[in-house]
Design a protein around this motif. Structure first.
Motif, PDB file in Angstrom:
ATOM      1  N   ILE A 164       0.766  -1.216  -0.034  1.00 24.34           N
ATOM      2  CA  ILE A 164      -0.070  -0.031   0.048  1.00 24.34           C
ATOM      3  C   ILE A 164       0.825   1.236   0.003  1.00 24.34           C
ATOM      4  O   ILE A 164       1.864   1.391   0.525  1.00 24.34           O
ATOM      5  N   GLN A 165       0.547   2.201  -0.802  1.00 22.65           N
ATOM      6  CA  GLN A 165       1.011   3.353  -0.883  1.00 22.65           C
ATOM      7  C   GLN A 165      -0.055   4.633  -1.187  1.00 22.65           C
ATOM      8  O   GLN A 165      -1.037   4.332  -1.601  1.00 22.65           O
ATOM      9  N   PHE A 166       0.047   5.693  -0.386  1.00 21.97           N
ATOM     10  CA  PHE A 166      -0.744   6.893  -0.675  1.00 21.97           C
ATOM     11  C   PHE A 166      -0.222   7.743  -1.709  1.00 21.97           C
ATOM     12  O   PHE A 166       1.053   8.182  -1.499  1.00 21.97           O
ATOM     13  N   LEU A 167      -0.913   7.870  -2.656  1.00 22.00           N
ATOM     14  CA  LEU A 167      -0.490   8.640  -3.745  1.00 22.00           C
ATOM     15  C   LEU A 167      -1.296  10.062  -4.306  1.00 22.00           C
ATOM     16  O   LEU A 167      -2.443   9.905  -3.990  1.00 22.00           O
ATOM     17  N   LYS A 168      -0.668  10.967  -4.567  1.00 26.17           N
ATOM     18  CA  LYS A 168      -1.465  12.178  -4.849  1.00 26.17           C
ATOM     19  C   LYS A 168      -1.391  12.479  -6.358  1.00 26.17           C
ATOM     20  O   LYS A 168      -0.514  12.156  -7.002  1.00 26.17           O
TER      21      LYS A 168
ATOM     22  N   HIS B 112      -4.520   3.185 -18.045  1.00 26.94           N
ATOM     23  CA  HIS B 112      -3.385   2.479 -18.684  1.00 26.94           C
ATOM     24  C   HIS B 112      -2.963   3.325 -20.012  1.00 26.94           C
ATOM     25  O   HIS B 112      -1.756   3.281 -19.999  1.00 26.94           O
ATOM     26  N   PHE B 113      -3.658   3.958 -20.776  1.00 22.84           N
ATOM     27  CA  PHE B 113      -3.253   4.737 -21.811  1.00 22.84           C
ATOM     28  C   PHE B 113      -2.882   5.916 -21.499  1.00 22.84           C
ATOM     29  O   PHE B 113      -1.730   6.330 -22.219  1.00 22.84           O
ATOM     30  N   ASN B 114      -3.397   6.690 -20.432  1.00 26.78           N
ATOM     31  CA  ASN B 114      -2.528   7.845 -19.698  1.00 26.78           C
ATOM     32  C   ASN B 114      -0.957   7.643 -19.488  1.00 26.78           C
ATOM     33  O   ASN B 114      -0.167   8.594 -19.947  1.00 26.78           O
ATOM     34  N   VAL B 115      -1.063   6.708 -19.014  1.00 25.16           N
ATOM     35  CA  VAL B 115       0.411   6.059 -18.359  1.00 25.16           C
ATOM     36  C   VAL B 115       1.474   5.763 -19.752  1.00 25.16           C
ATOM     37  O   VAL B 115       2.447   6.286 -19.777  1.00 25.16           O
ATOM     38  N   LEU B 116       0.959   5.158 -20.598  1.00 28.38           N
ATOM     39  CA  LEU B 116       1.645   4.900 -21.782  1.00 28.38           C
ATOM     40  C   LEU B 116       1.951   6.057 -22.713  1.00 28.38           C
ATOM     41  O   LEU B 116       3.270   6.288 -22.976  1.00 28.38           O
ATOM     42  N   VAL B 117       1.214   7.012 -22.449  1.00 25.25           N
ATOM     43  CA  VAL B 117       1.476   8.462 -23.224  1.00 25.25           C
ATOM     44  C   VAL B 117       2.437   8.954 -22.502  1.00 25.25           C
ATOM     45  O   VAL B 117       3.518   9.781 -22.947  1.00 25.25           O
TER      46      VAL B 117
ATOM     47  N   ILE C 205     -16.503  -1.892  -0.201  1.00 29.29           N
ATOM     48  CA  ILE C 205     -15.353  -1.504  -0.423  1.00 29.29           C
ATOM     49  C   ILE C 205     -14.984  -1.998  -1.855  1.00 29.29           C
ATOM     50  O   ILE C 205     -15.347  -3.106  -1.884  1.00 29.29           O
ATOM     51  N   GLU C 206     -14.172  -1.512  -2.610  1.00 28.54           N
ATOM     52  CA  GLU C 206     -13.953  -2.011  -3.583  1.00 28.54           C
ATOM     53  C   GLU C 206     -12.394  -1.521  -4.234  1.00 28.54           C
ATOM     54  O   GLU C 206     -12.027  -0.733  -3.612  1.00 28.54           O
ATOM     55  N   ALA C 207     -12.027  -2.465  -4.939  1.00 33.36           N
ATOM     56  CA  ALA C 207     -10.568  -2.357  -5.742  1.00 33.36           C
ATOM     57  C   ALA C 207     -10.909  -2.141  -7.246  1.00 33.36           C
ATOM     58  O   ALA C 207     -11.461  -3.008  -7.857  1.00 33.36           O
ATOM     59  N   GLN C 208     -10.302  -1.085  -7.832  1.00 29.91           N
ATOM     60  CA  GLN C 208     -10.240  -0.880  -9.226  1.00 29.91           C
ATOM     61  C   GLN C 208      -8.687  -1.002  -9.875  1.00 29.91           C
ATOM     62  O   GLN C 208      -7.799  -0.198  -9.340  1.00 29.91           O
ATOM     63  N   PHE C 209      -8.601  -1.538 -10.831  1.00 33.39           N
ATOM     64  CA  PHE C 209      -7.453  -2.118 -11.350  1.00 33.39           C
ATOM     65  C   PHE C 209      -6.850  -0.850 -11.906  1.00 33.39           C
ATOM     66  O   PHE C 209      -7.485   0.007 -12.553  1.00 33.39           O
ATOM     67  N   HIS C 210      -5.695  -0.307 -11.720  1.00 28.79           N
ATOM     68  CA  HIS C 210      -5.315   0.992 -12.221  1.00 28.79           C
ATOM     69  C   HIS C 210      -3.780   0.889 -12.530  1.00 28.79           C
ATOM     70  O   HIS C 210      -2.923  -0.064 -12.277  1.00 28.79           O
ATOM     71  N   ALA C 211      -3.479   1.839 -13.266  1.00 31.57           N
ATOM     72  CA  ALA C 211      -1.777   2.203 -13.659  1.00 31.57           C
ATOM     73  C   ALA C 211      -1.579   3.408 -13.316  1.00 31.57           C
ATOM     74  O   ALA C 211      -2.298   4.456 -13.322  1.00 31.57           O
ATOM     75  N   VAL C 212      -0.381   3.544 -12.525  1.00 30.30           N
ATOM     76  CA  VAL C 212       0.359   4.890 -12.302  1.00 30.30           C
ATOM     77  C   VAL C 212       1.646   4.868 -12.981  1.00 30.30           C
ATOM     78  O   VAL C 212       2.401   3.864 -13.242  1.00 30.30           O
TER      79      VAL C 212
ATOM     80  N   VAL D  32       3.901   8.155  -9.514  1.00 31.65           N
ATOM     81  CA  VAL D  32       3.034   9.190  -9.738  1.00 31.65           C
ATOM     82  C   VAL D  32       1.644   8.875 -10.352  1.00 31.65           C
ATOM     83  O   VAL D  32       1.562   8.230 -11.280  1.00 31.65           O
ATOM     84  N   ASP D  33       0.451   9.278  -9.803  1.00 33.28           N
ATOM     85  CA  ASP D  33      -0.965   9.105 -10.260  1.00 33.28           C
ATOM     86  C   ASP D  33      -1.346  10.294 -11.116  1.00 33.28           C
ATOM     87  O   ASP D  33      -1.362  11.383 -10.571  1.00 33.28           O
ATOM     88  N   ILE D  34      -1.288   9.991 -12.498  1.00 33.01           N
ATOM     89  CA  ILE D  34      -1.479  11.116 -13.350  1.00 33.01           C
ATOM     90  C   ILE D  34      -2.899  11.056 -13.933  1.00 33.01           C
ATOM     91  O   ILE D  34      -3.291  11.796 -14.928  1.00 33.01           O
ATOM     92  N   THR D  35      -3.826  10.065 -13.530  1.00 33.28           N
ATOM     93  CA  THR D  35      -5.265  10.184 -14.167  1.00 33.28           C
ATOM     94  C   THR D  35      -6.160  10.756 -13.093  1.00 33.28           C
ATOM     95  O   THR D  35      -6.567  10.622 -11.945  1.00 33.28           O
ATOM     96  N   PRO D  36      -6.923  11.859 -13.652  1.00 31.19           N
ATOM     97  CA  PRO D  36      -7.748  12.585 -12.779  1.00 31.19           C
ATOM     98  C   PRO D  36      -8.917  11.573 -12.529  1.00 31.19           C
ATOM     99  O   PRO D  36      -9.453  10.832 -13.306  1.00 31.19           O
TER     100      PRO D  36
END
Length: 170
Positions: free
Chosen positions: A35-39, A54-59, A83-90, A99-103
């Motif tokens: 676990i990490q807390f990201l802004k 996923h595409f944001n991070v590729l760009v 509670i839920e978990a959503q698969f995500h890319a940073v 770095v989380d770049i997805t708004p």
């Protein structure tokens, strides 16, 4: 038990690890140490799309190098015991910083991210259109898993991948 789709959920990223988070981590077979807390940090050279991590991070990697890191965003509504978990890319900066770049559509600026070194997306297609194979949201309501770990195909619904050279329009 009420249908979770009929609930008015106000899910937010948990501020700390609690028993529901631990239950979700168990479902995902991931350790708490991941676990990490990201802004959220808006990129300088392009406008990322919400729900298109996923595409944001590729760009971002095309502009600045670095890499794609897969994991899960954790969201919780304690009032509804959900509670839920959503698969995500940073994005992993070349110096290793995540770095989380997805708004987020809800405007949340800080998230609980759980690194997942076991799973990643796969590039695919759907009727000649680029797509990805990812994971559906894992959801737990009142301690019962209502949506478990399963693979899904996601087809982009905008021109984002074409606008940024990730695909060529036919």
């Amino acid at each position: 038990m009420p249908d979770v789709n009929s609930l008015k959920l106000k899910s937010q990223s948990p501020k700390k690890v609690n028993s529901a988070v631990r239950r979700l981590l168990s479902e995902l077979q991931l350790p708490e140490k991941n676990i990490q807390f990201l802004k959220y940090k808006k990129p300088d050279h392009f406008r990322p799309e919400s729900d298109n991590c996923h595409f944001n991070v590729l760009v971002m990697c095309n502009y600045h190098g670095g890499g794609v890191i897969h994991g899960w965003i954790i969201s919780q509504d304690t009032k509804n015991d959900f509670i839920e978990a959503q698969f995500h890319a940073v994005w992993s900066h070349p110096d290793g910083t995540l770095v989380d770049i997805t708004p987020r559509k809800d405007g949340e600026k800080r998230l609980m991210f759980v690194l997942d070194e076991l799973r990643q997306i796969e590039l695919s297609d759907h009727e000649g259109t680029p797509a990805i194979i990812s994971y559906d949201n894992v959801r737990i309501h009142r301690g019962i898993t209502i949506s478990g770990l399963q693979r899904i195909k996601i087809v982009p619904q905008s021109s984002f991948i074409y606008d940024h050279g990730l695909a060529i329009a036919k």
